[in-house]
Design a protein around this motif. Structure first.
Motif, mmCIF file in Angstrom:
data_model
loop_
_atom_site.group_PDB
_atom_site.id
_atom_site.type_symbol
_atom_site.label_atom_id
_atom_site.label_comp_id
_atom_site.label_asym_id
_atom_site.label_seq_id
_atom_site.Cartn_x
_atom_site.Cartn_y
_atom_site.Cartn_z
ATOM 1 N N PHE C 81 50.766 12.461 95.032
ATOM 2 C CA PHE C 81 50.145 13.875 94.128
ATOM 3 C C PHE C 81 51.310 14.671 94.007
ATOM 4 C CE2 PHE C 81 46.717 11.660 96.120
ATOM 5 C CZ PHE C 81 45.454 11.915 95.372
ATOM 6 N N SER C 83 51.327 17.918 94.557
ATOM 7 C CA SER C 83 51.360 18.797 95.686
ATOM 8 C C SER C 83 51.760 18.077 96.951
ATOM 9 C CB SER C 83 50.133 19.471 95.965
ATOM 10 O OG SER C 83 49.030 18.702 96.107
ATOM 11 N N ALA C 85 50.180 16.822 98.754
ATOM 12 C CA ALA C 85 49.140 16.305 99.658
ATOM 13 C C ALA C 85 49.276 15.714 101.045
ATOM 14 C CB ALA C 85 48.090 15.558 98.588
ATOM 15 N N LEU C 86 50.379 16.013 101.591
ATOM 16 C CA LEU C 86 50.201 15.470 103.165
ATOM 17 C C LEU C 86 49.237 16.063 104.194
ATOM 18 C CD1 LEU C 86 53.992 15.064 103.377
ATOM 19 C CD2 LEU C 86 52.435 13.136 102.945
ATOM 20 N N TRP C 87 48.559 15.267 104.770
ATOM 21 C CA TRP C 87 47.902 15.966 105.648
ATOM 22 C C TRP C 87 48.696 16.601 106.892
ATOM 23 C CZ3 TRP C 87 46.822 10.385 105.234
ATOM 24 C CH2 TRP C 87 45.943 10.194 104.090
#
Lengths: 285, 297, 355
Positions: C81, C83, C85-87
Motif C-alpha cells: 500500500f 501508506s 500500512a505496517l501494523w
C-alpha cells in the motif's frame, strides 16, 4: 567541530532570547488556578491527618493516623467500597461488551439510519441529566428496580454509553484502513482483522475510554442516590451521608483521600486523551 | 474459457453483500441503541404522558393538575427562579473565566502553558462529592480561608456555604475543565496564519480578538453555553450538599419530592418542566452537533 | 508462475462509471504499470484485482481461474500500500510473519521464511525493530517483504513510493525491479509518475477516465504515442494547431507533408526533436524567450510570431540568449486530429539535405 561551534554560537542568542522572555500571563494564570484548584484539596489532605484541629489554629494541634484506623474499621465503609467496586466493574464490563462492537460498526460498516443513530448517542447530552433520572426512576418504580443492584447498574450503564461509543468510534476511524486491508490481503478474515489489527491499533484510546467509564461510574452519585436508595449505598452516597450528618470531620477527609486514588490513576493514564481536541469534539464543538 | 461480454449480466453480488453487512452493522449497534431508546427516549415521552394523563378512577383522561399545582405554588416557583438565577450566574462566570483561559491556552507556546493546561483540566478528576466536602472545609464557617484571614488579623468571610453562592462556586469549579476544553477546541478553527496575517496588517491584540477571533468562535461559544446550561440546570450533588435548604434548586427539589415526599407524579412533572426549559438549549446543541458532523465528513 | 486476465471489467461508484469496460492480459512474470492522472481509475483496477472492490461487470482470472467473487484473504495476491500500512503494534518480523501464522506453518519454517524475506529486501537484521524505528524507505521495504513472503501469484503495488523523496524513490525502484526479475513474479504497479513507469515497466498501460488509452512498452509509449492524451501525458510535447491542405500542413515553420484528409490538425513535436540554430526562419519569426540550463542540456522556451510557445532541447554548448532570433527544424512530427493520431512524419533526411 569548528563549524558546529560557530553554528551553535549564532543560533544561541536567538534561542535564548525566545525562552528568556517571561510568560507573565501564563504565570499569573498558573498561580490563580493553583490557588483555586489545589488549596481546597490541600485542606482536605491536612484534615485527613489531623487528630485535633481547633479554630483558630492555622495548622492542626495534633497530627496522626488515628482516624484512618477509625474510618477503615467501620463496616459500612467496607460494604460501600466493595459494592462500589463491584458495581463499577460490572457496569464497565457490560458497557465495553455492548459498546465496542457497536463503535466498530459505526466506524467501519454501512447500515441504514447509521448517521441518525450515531447522532442520537451524541445528542443524549441534550437532556438535563437529573430530570431524566427522575423520569427513569418513575419507570423503575413500576418495574420494581428501585433500590436494587441491577437498577443502579442499568442507570449507570446508560451514563457510560455516550463516552464508550464515541471515543472508540474515533479510535477505530483513526486506524488506517490500509492496515486492515493489508491484513485481509495476508489471509485474515474480518473477525481476525478486528482482533489482530483494529483492536490493538485502537487499544490505547479505548483503554482510556474504559478507564474514564470505570472512574465515572465509581463516582456516579445522582443515579445511585436516586435509584439505589436506601438499599444500595455506594461510596459517594455514603460520603454524602457523612457530610450531611457531620459525625466526625476526619471520616469525610479520610474517605475523600481514599476515594481520590482511582481518579488519580485515571488522571495519569488519560490526560493525553482528555487534553486532545478530539475529546472536546465529542461534546459538539 | 467462458465468454464474458461487457453486456453480460450485471453482478448483484456486491450489493447483496452490502445488504448482508448492513444487517450485521445494525445487529452490532442494536443493544446500545435499544438501551438508549428505553432509558433516554422512552422515559421522556413516558414522563410527559404520565403527567398529562389521569389514570385514576374513571379510566384515562386529560389533566394538567400537577402543572397547575406547580405554577401556583410559591415555593416551587421560588425554586425554579433560584435555579434559573444560579444557572445564569454560573454560565456568565464560566465564560468570563474560561474564555481568557482558553485564549491563552490556544495561543501560548511557553512551557508554563502546559502547567496551566494541567491545572485547568485537574478539576475534571476531582469527583463532585470530594469537591463538595473540600469546599465546606475551605470556605465553610471556620474553614481554611477563615483560618488564614484570622491569622492575618482580618475579619472572617461571609461563608457562601448553604447560600446560593455555595453551589455557584462548586459548579463553576467543576465545569471549568470541560468548558475550557470545548472553547480551546472551538479556537482550533482560528488558524495561526489568520491571526498572524491580521497582526501583519497592523492589528493590535484587542483588535485581533474582536475582529478575527470572536467572529469565528461565536458558534462554539453558543454550544458551550448550551452545554453548560444543560448540565448546571439539573445539577444535583453540589446544590444538595452546598446549597440552601429553602428555597432549593430543582435537582434537590426533584429528589426530595421523589424520595421523601414520595410524590412520583409531582417529581416527574418537575422533571418535564426542566425538560421544557432546557429544550431550547438542547435543540440548539443537537443542531450544532449534527451540523459539525456533516461538515466533518 | 502466473497469468492475470481482466475481462470487460466495469465498476461504478454512486452511479458514475469509474471503470467502463476494461480488459487486460498480464503475462507470466511481466511487470505492468498502470499509469494515469488521479481519478483515472488505476487504483480501482488494482483494488479490484486485490479483492478490495467488487467489479459490477466482467471477471478477474488468475491462471484461468475466476477469482472475481473471492474475498481478499483467499486470493493469491499480495498488496503493497502507499501508506505502507505496517501494523505498528507488531515488530518488523511479526508483520512479515502474520500471514504465515494464519496459515499455521511450523514455527521453524515461519522463522526461516521471515528471515529470507527480510534478507531479500536488505533488512535481515531489522526483525526485532518496531515499525516506527524504521525510516520511510525501510518501512516500505518491510511492506514489500510482507507481501512477498506469502509467495503470491500476483504482486500488487499501489503507488508504493509516492511518499518518499525523489532520491530514495529512484533507489527503491531499482531494488524492486531487481527483486521482481529475480522472483519472476507477475506484477501490477500503479503510479501517477511517468518516470517511474518508464523506468520500471515491461509494459505501460495508460488509463484515462476508466478506459485504457494505450498499452505499450515504455519505448513505444514515448516514441509512438497513439493518442493526443498519451502524447501530452508522457514526457513533454509541443502542440501546434494548424490546417492540412492538399496533403501539406499550413504551419509556416513546419510545412510537413502527409497523406491526411484536409482539416484542422495538431502537430506534436518533442523538444528533443527540434533543432535550433541562430538565424531567421523563412515563414515565421521565432525568438528565445528564456533559457534554462539543466547541465546535461539547455531547454529553450521559444515564442513564435503568432504567440505560440514551443520548448526545444539543445546541447549545453549552444550559445543562445533571451531575445535572440532562431531558426527551428523538426526531425519528427506526429499529426493528431480529435485525439487520434493520423500520421507520423520523419523529416530528418529532407532537412539535412536542405542545410
Amino acid at each position: 567541530m569548528t563549524i558546529a561551534e560557530t553554528s551553535l554560537a549564532t543560533a544561541n542568542p536567538v534561542a535564548s532570547r525566545k525562552t528568556r522572555r517571561p510568560d507573565w500571563i501564563g504565570g499569573l494564570l498558573a498561580v490563580l488556578l493553583g490557588i483555586v484548584v489545589v488549596v481546597p484539596l490541600i485542606v482536605v489532605a491536612i484534615w485527613a491527618f489531623a487528630e485535633v484541629w481547633r479554630y483558630p489554629s492555622l495548622l492542626p494541634q495534633e497530627w496522626g493516623l488515628r482516624f484512618w484506623t477509625a474510618t477503615l474499621s467501620r463496616p459500612d465503609v467496607w460494604t460501600a467500597m466493595s459494592l462500589s467496586i463491584r458495581l463499577s466493574l460490572v457496569v464497565t464490563a457490560l458497557s465495553a461488551l455492548i459498546c465496542l462492537p457497536a463503535a466498530y460498526a459505526f466506524a467501519r460498516m454501512d447500515f441504514p439510519a447509521k448517521n441518525v443513530l450515531f447522532l442520537s448517542f451524541l445528542a443524549s447530552h441534550a437532556f438535563p441529566k437529573f430530570g431524566l433520572l427522575v423520569a427513569i426512576a418513575g419507570i423503575f418504580l413500576n418495574l420494581g428496580l428501585i433500590s436494587t443492584f441491577w437498577g443502579v447498574v442499568l442507570i449507570q450503564l446508560v451514563g457510560t454509553l455516550m463516552m464508550m461509543i464515541w471515543i472508540p468510534v474515533a479510535a477505530f476511524q483513526n486506524v488506517d484502513r490500509a492496515m486492515e486491508e493489508a491484513a485481509r490481503d495476508a489471509g485474515a478474515g474480518p473477525i481476525r482483522v478486528f482482533w489482530s489489527v483494529s483492536l490493538p491499533q485502537a487499544a490505547p484510546t479505548i483503554f482510556a475510554a474504559v478507564l474514564l467509564s470505570f472512574v465515572g461510574t465509581f463516582y456516579e452519585t445522582e443515579g445511585a442516590w436516586l435509584i439505589g436508595a436506601p438499599e444500595i449505598r455506594t461510596m459517594p452516597v455514603l460520603m454524602i451521608t457523612y457530610i450531611n450528618n457531620q459525625i466526625v470531620v476526619q471520616y469525610g477527609a479520610v474517605l475523600s483521600v481514599l476515594l481520590w486514588i482511582p481518579s488519580f490513576v485515571a488522571l495519569m493514564f488519560t490526560r493525553r486523551l482528555v487534553g486532545s481536541s478530539s475529546f472536546a469534539k465529542g461534546f459538539g464543538v | 474459457m467462458t465468454d464474458l461480454s461487457s453486456t453480460g449480466p450485471v453482478r448483484t453480488g456486491g450489493t447483496a453483500r452490502r445488504n448482508g453487512r448492513g444487517l450485521t452493522g445494525l445487529l452490532l449497534v442494536s443493544v446500545p441503541v435499544a438501551l438508549l431508546g428505553w432509558l433516554i427516549i422512552y422515559p421522556i415521552f413516558n414522563a410527559i404522558g404520565r403527567t398529562i394523563l389521569r389514570t385514576d378512577g374513571t379510566g384515562p383522561g386529560f389533566s394538567l393538575d400537577t402543572y397547575v399545582r406547580f405554577f401556583s405554588d410559591g415555593y416551587s416557583l421560588a425554586n425554579l427562579w433560584l435555579t434559573l438565577w444560579v444557572t445564569a450566574v454560573c454560565a456568565a462566570l464560566l465564560l468570563a473565566i474560561c474564555l481568557p483561559l482558553s485564549l491563552y491556552l490556544r495561543f501560548a507556546k511557553s512551557r508554563v502553558a502546559a502547567v496551566v493546561q494541567g491545572l485547568s483540566l485537574f478539576p475534571m478528576f476531582v469527583p463532585s462529592v470530594i469537591l463538595a466536602y473540600a469546599l465546606i472545609r475551605t470556605i465553610g464557617p471556620n474553614g481554611g480561608v477563615d483560618l488564614v484571614l484570622n491569622a492575618l488579623g482580618l475579619p472572617k468571610i461571609n461563608s457562601p456555604y448553604l447560600t446560593p453562592w455555595g453551589p455557584i462556586i462548586g459548579l463553576v469549579w467543576d465545569n471549568i475543565p470541560l468548558t475550557t476544553l470545548m472553547l480551546v477546541a472551538g479556537l482550533g478553527a482560528v488558524s495561526d496564519n489568520a491571526v498572524e496575517a491580521a497582526r501583519d496588517a497592523g492589528a493590535r491584540p484587542w483588535a485581533v480578538l474582536r475582529h478575527i477571533i470572536l467572529p469565528q468562535i461565536g458558534n462554539a461559544v453558543l454550544v458551550v453555553l448550551s452545554f453548560t446550561v444543560l448540565s448546571i440546570f439539573s445539577a444535583f450533588t453540589l446544590p444538595y450538599v452546598l446549597g440552601p435548604a429553602s428555597p432549593e434548586m430543582m435537582g434537590p427539589f426533584m429528589q426530595r419530592t421523589f424520595g421523601q415526599v414520595m410524590d412520583t407524579r409531582m417529581a416527574v412533572t418537575q422533571a418535564v418542566i426542566t425538560f421544557a426549559i432546557c429544550a431550547v438549549f438542547g435543540a440548539f446543541y443537537v443542531r450544532s452537533i449534527a451540523r459539525n458532523r456533516k461538515n466533518g465528513r | 508462475m502466473a497469468q492475470l486476465t481482466l475481462k470487460n471489467l466495469g465498476k461504478s461508484f454512486d452511479g458514475t462509471d469509474v471503470i467502463a469496460d476494461l480488459s487486460l492480459d498480464v503475462a507470466d512474470g511481466e511487470l505492468v504499470c498502470l499509469l494515469g492522472p488521479s481519478g483515472s481509475g488505476k487504483s480501482t483496477v488494482l483494488r479490484m484485482v486485490g479483492g478490495f472492490e467488487t467489479p459490477e461487470r466482467g471477471a478477474i482470472l488468475i491462471d484461468g481461474e475466476d477469482v472475481t467473487e473471492v474475498p481478499p484473504e483467499k486470493r493469491p495476491t499480495g498488496m503493497v500500500f502507499q501508506s505502507h500500512a505496517l501494523w505498528s503494534h507488531m515488530t518488523v518480523a511479526d508483520n512479515v510473519a502474520f500471514g504465515l501464522k494464519l496459515r499455521r506453518l511450523p514455527k521453524a519454517e515461519i522463522r526461516r521464511k521471515v528471515t529470507e524475506a527480510l534478507d531479500l529486501v536488505g533488512l535481515g537484521d531489522f526483525g526485532n525493530r518496531r515499525v516506527w524505528q524504521l525510516s520511510g524507505g525501510q518501512q516500505q521495504r518491510v511492506a514489500i517483504a510482507r507481501a512477498l513472503v506469502l509467495e503470491p501469484k500476483i504482486l500488487l503495488l499501489d503507488e508504493p513510493f509516492a511518499s518518499l523523496d525523489q532520491h530514495l524513490r529512484e533507489r527503491l525502484r531499482e531494488e524492486l525491479r531487481d527483486i521482481q526479475r529475480r522472483l519472476g513474479i507477475t506484477t501490477l504497479f500503479v503510479t501517477h509518475g511517468q518516470d517511474e513507469a518508464l523506468a520500471l515497466a515491461d509494459r505501460i498501460v495508460v488509463l484515462r477516465g476508466g478506459e485504457i488509452e494505450q498499452a505499450a512498452s515504455p519505448d513505444r509509449m514515448y516514441r509512438a504515442p497513439e493518442t493526443r492524451f498519451v502524447a501530452g501525458f508522457i514526457g513533454s510535447m509541443n502542440f501546434l494547431a494548424c490546417d492540412m491542405r492538399g496533403g501539406r500542413a499550413d504551419h509556416p515553420l513546419f510545412p510537413v507533408a502527409a497523406v491526411v484528409p484536409d482539416g484542422p490538425v495538431e502537430l506534436a513535436i518533442r523538444p528533443e526533436a527540434l533543432t535550433v540554430s541562430p538565424g531567421r526562419s523563412a515563414g515565421m519569426s521565432a525568438r528565445v524567450h528564456r533559457k534554462t540550463d539543466y547541465g546535461t542540456h539547455l531547454l529553450l522556451d521559444i515564442v513564435l510570431e503568432d504567440g505560440a510557445r514551443v520548448k526545444a532541447m539543445c546541447p549545453p554548448s549552444g550559445a543562445f540568449e533571451a531575445g535572440q532570433e532562431v531558426r527551428l527544424t523538426a526531425s519528427q512530427v506526429a499529426l493528431f486530429r480529435d485525439e487520434v493520431k493520423l500520421a507520423e512524419v520523419r523529416t530528418e533526411a529532407r532537412e539535412v539535405a536542405h542545410v
